[in-house]
Each structure stands twice: as C-alpha cells, then as structure tokens.
Design a protein around this motif. Structure first.
Motif, PDB file in Angstrom:
ATOM      1  N   THR A 294       0.845  -1.190   0.000  1.00  0.00           N
ATOM      2  CA  THR A 294       0.000   0.000   0.000  1.00  0.00           C
ATOM      3  C   THR A 294       0.880   1.239   0.000  1.00  0.00           C
ATOM      4  O   THR A 294       0.443   2.326  -0.351  1.00  0.00           O
ATOM      5  N   GLY A 295       2.149   1.062   0.440  1.00  0.00           N
ATOM      6  CA  GLY A 295       3.067   2.192   0.577  1.00  0.00           C
ATOM      7  C   GLY A 295       3.097   2.750   1.987  1.00  0.00           C
ATOM      8  O   GLY A 295       3.805   3.709   2.262  1.00  0.00           O
ATOM      9  N   ILE A 296       2.360   2.132   2.932  1.00  0.00           N
ATOM     10  CA  ILE A 296       2.244   2.703   4.278  1.00  0.00           C
ATOM     11  C   ILE A 296       3.577   2.754   5.010  1.00  0.00           C
ATOM     12  O   ILE A 296       3.934   3.768   5.602  1.00  0.00           O
ATOM     13  N   ASN A 297       4.343   1.656   4.977  1.00  0.00           N
ATOM     14  CA  ASN A 297       5.598   1.690   5.720  1.00  0.00           C
ATOM     15  C   ASN A 297       6.610   2.611   5.077  1.00  0.00           C
ATOM     16  O   ASN A 297       7.468   3.182   5.745  1.00  0.00           O
ATOM     17  N   ALA A 298       6.514   2.768   3.758  1.00  0.00           N
ATOM     18  CA  ALA A 298       7.375   3.738   3.087  1.00  0.00           C
ATOM     19  C   ALA A 298       7.121   5.132   3.645  1.00  0.00           C
ATOM     20  O   ALA A 298       8.053   5.905   3.899  1.00  0.00           O
ATOM     21  N   ILE A 299       5.862   5.451   3.857  1.00  0.00           N
ATOM     22  CA  ILE A 299       5.513   6.769   4.406  1.00  0.00           C
ATOM     23  C   ILE A 299       5.875   6.858   5.888  1.00  0.00           C
ATOM     24  O   ILE A 299       6.445   7.848   6.340  1.00  0.00           O
ATOM     25  N   MET A 300       5.588   5.799   6.665  1.00  0.00           N
ATOM     26  CA  MET A 300       5.837   5.872   8.105  1.00  0.00           C
ATOM     27  C   MET A 300       7.323   5.759   8.455  1.00  0.00           C
ATOM     28  O   MET A 300       7.793   6.417   9.370  1.00  0.00           O
ATOM     29  N   PHE A 301       8.068   4.919   7.707  1.00  0.00           N
ATOM     30  CA  PHE A 301       9.516   4.845   7.928  1.00  0.00           C
ATOM     31  C   PHE A 301      10.160   6.197   7.678  1.00  0.00           C
ATOM     32  O   PHE A 301      10.993   6.673   8.432  1.00  0.00           O
ATOM     33  N   TYR A 302       9.793   6.768   6.551  1.00  0.00           N
ATOM     34  CA  TYR A 302      10.521   7.929   6.048  1.00  0.00           C
ATOM     35  C   TYR A 302       9.652   9.187   6.032  1.00  0.00           C
ATOM     36  O   TYR A 302       9.884  10.088   5.244  1.00  0.00           O
ATOM     37  N   ALA A 303       8.647   9.246   6.936  1.00  0.00           N
ATOM     38  CA  ALA A 303       7.772  10.428   6.976  1.00  0.00           C
ATOM     39  C   ALA A 303       8.573  11.723   7.133  1.00  0.00           C
ATOM     40  O   ALA A 303       8.329  12.692   6.404  1.00  0.00           O
ATOM     41  N   PRO A 304       9.554  11.758   8.048  1.00  0.00           N
ATOM     42  CA  PRO A 304      10.338  12.995   8.144  1.00  0.00           C
ATOM     43  C   PRO A 304      11.080  13.315   6.844  1.00  0.00           C
ATOM     44  O   PRO A 304      11.140  14.473   6.416  1.00  0.00           O
ATOM     45  N   MET A 355      -7.502   5.096  -0.376  1.00  0.00           N
ATOM     46  CA  MET A 355      -6.048   5.256  -0.474  1.00  0.00           C
ATOM     47  C   MET A 355      -5.594   5.495  -1.906  1.00  0.00           C
ATOM     48  O   MET A 355      -4.626   6.229  -2.151  1.00  0.00           O
ATOM     49  N   LEU A 356      -6.279   4.886  -2.873  1.00  0.00           N
ATOM     50  CA  LEU A 356      -5.934   5.083  -4.282  1.00  0.00           C
ATOM     51  C   LEU A 356      -6.064   6.553  -4.667  1.00  0.00           C
ATOM     52  O   LEU A 356      -5.158   7.128  -5.299  1.00  0.00           O
ATOM     53  N   ILE A 357      -7.174   7.177  -4.285  1.00  0.00           N
ATOM     54  CA  ILE A 357      -7.384   8.593  -4.599  1.00  0.00           C
ATOM     55  C   ILE A 357      -6.276   9.452  -3.990  1.00  0.00           C
ATOM     56  O   ILE A 357      -5.720  10.345  -4.646  1.00  0.00           O
ATOM     57  N   CYS A 358      -5.924   9.172  -2.729  1.00  0.00           N
ATOM     58  CA  CYS A 358      -4.875   9.942  -2.042  1.00  0.00           C
ATOM     59  C   CYS A 358      -3.527   9.799  -2.742  1.00  0.00           C
ATOM     60  O   CYS A 358      -2.819  10.795  -2.978  1.00  0.00           O
ATOM     61  N   GLN A 359      -3.139   8.551  -3.071  1.00  0.00           N
ATOM     62  CA  GLN A 359      -1.848   8.326  -3.727  1.00  0.00           C
ATOM     63  C   GLN A 359      -1.778   9.041  -5.072  1.00  0.00           C
ATOM     64  O   GLN A 359      -0.758   9.642  -5.425  1.00  0.00           O
ATOM     65  N   LEU A 360      -2.853   8.986  -5.843  1.00  0.00           N
ATOM     66  CA  LEU A 360      -2.862   9.617  -7.163  1.00  0.00           C
ATOM     67  C   LEU A 360      -2.729  11.134  -7.051  1.00  0.00           C
ATOM     68  O   LEU A 360      -1.972  11.762  -7.803  1.00  0.00           O
ATOM     69  N   ILE A 361      -3.451  11.733  -6.094  1.00  0.00           N
ATOM     70  CA  ILE A 361      -3.371  13.188  -5.930  1.00  0.00           C
ATOM     71  C   ILE A 361      -1.969  13.614  -5.505  1.00  0.00           C
ATOM     72  O   ILE A 361      -1.403  14.576  -6.036  1.00  0.00           O
ATOM     73  N   PHE A 450       4.589   7.054  -6.325  1.00  0.00           N
ATOM     74  CA  PHE A 450       3.211   7.068  -5.821  1.00  0.00           C
ATOM     75  C   PHE A 450       2.255   6.416  -6.810  1.00  0.00           C
ATOM     76  O   PHE A 450       1.251   5.818  -6.419  1.00  0.00           O
ATOM     77  N   PHE A 451       2.570   6.502  -8.089  1.00  0.00           N
ATOM     78  CA  PHE A 451       1.762   5.804  -9.098  1.00  0.00           C
ATOM     79  C   PHE A 451       2.043   4.302  -9.045  1.00  0.00           C
ATOM     80  O   PHE A 451       1.167   3.483  -9.312  1.00  0.00           O
TER      81      PHE A 451
END
Length: 508
Positions: A294-304, A355-361, A450-451
């Motif tokens: 989903t990409g969640i850990n990519a965002i949470m690992f590297y959110a900063p 989540m799809l809408i969010c990632q695309l935007i 993100f795509f």
C-alpha cells in the motif's frame, strides 16, 4: 502447537467476565506491539538527523547539505537503507525460531526472550561507535521484533473472552500505532539535542522493552499453552483465573480436545500445502504483501524524509510526522469499532478506493510541481500533507489491523500456529523489501513511486473484491463449511480435499 481462539457469532457461548487481571495482562503483552511501532517511527527520524548522518553516513550528509541537492535522491544510500531494513530480515528468520519457542516453552517466555533481545539491541545501537556495531544492534532488535510479533497476537487471542476477541486482538495494532506516535514525538524533541540526540532517540526503545520484560513476570501463561504442554491442572486453574468464573469446564474440555487434535498433526508446515489449507495460506501471505505495498511503511519509515522532500524544514517535517502518527492512532479506534459491525470486506474495499485517490493526488502534485531541486510552494505542500494524513486514516482502519486479524481467524486449528508464523515471516520479508528499496525507488522513480503504489492498491482492491470472503460472525471452526465451501473460487480446493479423503476410504 495448538491455538484455541473462540469467535463471536456462532461460537460456543462460554461463560466469562472481562476481569481487571485480563486487562492488565493484555496491556502488558501489547507492549510488544509498541516496541515494533516505536522502531518503525524512530528509524525515519534518526536517518534525517545530521549528527547521525555525520557519524555513520558522511557521504549522505555531504549530499544532503549540497546547495542544489536532488529532492528525490539526497538519502539514497544502500547502507543507510540497511540500517532500517536489516531489522526486518532478522525478524523474518527469528519468527520461525519464535514459533518453536512458543510451542515448547510457552507464549510468556517467548515474550521475555523478545524483550531481552530488544534490550541488548537497544544498548548496541544507542551506544554504537561504528557501522558494524549499529547493524548488529539492529539485527538483535529484529530478533526481538520477530519473537514479539509471533507471541503477542497469539497470547492476546488465547487470553481474551470470546465476546471481546476481535477488539482485544486489534489492541496489538493499536499499540503499534501508539509506538509510532511516541517515536515521532521523541524524534521532534531530540532533533535539536546536539550531538547525541539520535542516541537518546534510539535508546528510548529500551523503556517499553523493560516494561514488557518485568511485566511478563506477573502475567499468566495462556491455558492453551499450558494444556498443549500436558500441564492440564495448571491450565485449568489459569482458565478459571482469567475467566473470573467457576464454570469453565466446557471451555476447558474444548481446549483439551483441540490440543489432542493438534498433537496428531506431526508436520503442520507440510499440511499447509494440502488443498484445504491453500485458501487461508494464499490469502494470509498475499495480505502481508498487500499491506506493505500500500506504501504505508514507506511513508511511516521515512515520513520525516518525505516531508523534508516536499519543502518543510527538519523540525517541521518531524512535527508533521507527529500529526500523521496521531491520526494513525485515532483511526485505529475506528477499525476496532467497525470491524465486527461492517465486516472485513467493506473496510478493505472502502480503504482501497480511499487510499488510491490519495496516492494519485499526491503523485500528480509532486510530478507537476516538485522538480529535482527547489521546494514545493506552501499551498501544494499543505495539500500533500493533508492527503498523506487522509491516506493514513484509510490504512489504519483496514489493511493495517486486518493484515494481522484475518490470518489469525481463517486457518484451521491444526495449521493455525504454523500458518500464522508464515504470515509473520512474510510480513517481515515484504517490510524488508520496502525498507531496503524505497529510497532508491524514490530516487529513480521520483513522483512515479506514488503511481507505483497506486497500481498495487488497484490490484489488492480487486483481490479483496473477488477472493477475500467475509468472515464476520463466523465461528473459526465453521470457516470450512460456511466460508470456503460456498466461495466461487476457493470451493474447488475443499472439493479436491474431500475427493482425496473419499479415495483413501475406498482404498482402505
């Protein structure tokens, strides 16, 4: 290893109270989830701290401070990624040892091993003087995570009263999200402590590990674990204590019967490959793949790192990560409330669209407005932050907790512990893949990443629509008859198993 998990719906109505002692046991055990979450959150913050980079990754620090740095490539370094991802590879290996430890020694000692591994790992990482010491520490932390993630969900499922099993099971995921939030707050305040703020941040992981270690001395071993190791009288007393009632004979006999059946299966891993085990086995593994992609850990690992990339300064980036962490915690409560009301499939399908809408935007804004140098304008950066937060909401009430819950309730008893061990190891493997590859992917694909995750969300949404059946209100031991046999696709595996049994009978 037998795992008895009673269900809502059509399960036997065993008499039980929600006692203070059970609540204390659940909260102490759930600190295993907090340890896991703290590590997810702390890694990204530490790898964005200049003092940490100067000490261990000077090449990254030089690249980062360059005036015309590349927004997508400034953290691209395989050794920096190894700092984060080595933990998850170690956890993958450890989960199989943890499964054996759970079976032979019990859930309680397995949690104690987890906290000991974690404390040693914390000491090595927080006190590291070179890269080798840092990576060895991370590997030991990984063993702690592997042992904890195997033992804690089983412990929570086995100790919970039947009518509260779903909610108490998801407390593990809730504590993961709280750990992430605490780590983000710690990152925010230690980022300004020079030159050893990163040591404080990494050392903070020792606090929940100490709580789990000493707390596990006062919690009880689960009745199922005691009975499967032939400690029947102790198991009966433990069951009476956690249920808070005298009339526990029916549930006790059910556990004894389940353990007898499970003891006849000599090789549960081989049985996982039989046709009847394939539906939960395939779904269990793919849920772990989809949860990470989903990409969640990519965002949470590297959110900063991500927030710095879109134009915030270091402090603002960490503060933004605290905001996403808070949303993550609050949204998990939504999942706890809805999972037994709307069902699993509704949450999975709704969040896939969400989540799809969010990632695309996010992808479109970055592709349009963020070049390899420079920053986003304030309005665009604010929109990215908002949609990251909305994205986290969708994950936190669906693919996050359900990735752990569904495998725990769909395997038949004789392969439940083995199947769950495979699910944990798959989760760690795919977490390792994302952790090791994300920064390189961000550098090479830029906003296209993100795509990339959007495409995966489409795949997992379609899979949930056609291949994941609804299990709400179905007793665990009724899954075969009420879930798998009527399903348009999975029923063929059930029929194949029945045909095989019929053939064996005729042969005999």
């Amino acid at each position: 290893m037998a795992v008895v998990v009673t269900s809502n719906g059509n399960a036997p109505a065993f008499e039980a109270k929600m006692t203070v002692y059970v609540f204390v046991c659940v909260m102490i055990a759930a600190f295993g989830g907090l340890i896991f979450g703290y590590d997810i959150g702390i890694s990204g913050g530490v790898t964005a701290m200049d003092d940490f980079l100067k000490e261990f990754f000077p090449a990254v620090w030089e690249k980062k401070k360059h005036v015309h740095e590349n927004n997508y490539c400034k953290y691209d370094n395989q050794f920096l990624q190894l700092f984060t991802s080595s933990l998850y590879l170690a956890a993958l290996v450890a989960s199989f040892f943890a499964s054996a430890t759970c079976s032979k020694l019990g859930r309680k000692p397995t949690m104690q091993f987890a906290s000991i591994f974690f404390l040693i790992g914390v000491g090595l990482t927080a006190g590291a003087v070179n890269l080798v010491m840092l990576i060895i520490g991370r590997i030991l932390l990984g063993f702690g995570v592997g042992f904890g993630n195997q033992a804690v969900p089983l412990f929570l499922s086995e100790i919970a009263p039947a009518h509260l099993r779903g909610g108490l099971n998801i407390i593990f995921q809730l504590m993961v999200t709280i750990g992430i939030l605490i780590a983000n707050i710690v990152n925010y305040f230690t980022a300004t402590v020079h030159p050893y703020g990163w040591r404080i941040a990494l050392g903070g992981a020792g606090i929940p590990a100490v709580i789990l270690l000493f707390g596990s001395l006062i919690i009880i071993e689960t009745p199922t674990s005691l009975i499967e190791r032939n400690k029947n009288e102790e198991g009966k007393e433990a069951l009476r204590k956690i249920r808070g009632v005298e009339n526990i004979n029916d549930e006790y006999e059910t556990i004894v019967h389940a353990c007898d059946i499970a003891s006849q299966v000599k090789d549960p891993y081989r049985k996982l490959l039989k046709p009847a085990s394939r539906p939960p086995f395939i779904i269990g593994m793919l849920l772990q793949l989809f949860q990470q992609f989903t990409g969640i850990n990519a965002i949470m690992f590297y959110a900063p790192v991500l927030f710095q990339t879109v134009g915030f300064g270091s402090d603002a980036a960490l503060l933004s990560a605290v905001v996403t962490g808070t949303i993550n915690v609050l949204s998990t409560f939504v999942g706890i409330y809805l999972v037994d009301k709307t069902g699993r499939r509704f949450l999975l399908l709704q969040s896939s669209v969400h989540m799809l809408i969010c990632q695309l935007i996010i992808g479109i804004i970055l592709a349009k407005d963020l070049g390899t140098t420079g920053t986003l304008g304030k309005p665009q950066a604010l929109v990215v932050v908002i949609f990251v937060c909305v994205y986290v909401m969708g994950f936190a009430w669906s693919w996050g907790p359900l990735g752990w819950l569904i495998p725990s309730e769909t395997f038949p008893l004789e392969t439940r512990s083995a199947g769950f061990a495979v699910a944990v190891s798959c989760n760690m493997f795919f977490t390792f893949v994302i952790a090791q590859a994300f920064l390189s992917m961000l550098c090479g694909m830029r906003s296209g990443i993100f795509f990339f995750f959007s495409a995966w969300i489409i795949v997992m949404g379609l899979f949930a629509m056609f291949f994941i059946p609804e299990t709400k209100g179905v007793a665990i031991d009724d899954m075969r008859e009420r879930v798998w046999k009527p399903h348009w696709f999975w029923k063929r595996y059930m029929l194949a198993e029945d045909d095989h049994h019929d053939l064996e009978k005729r042969t005999d």
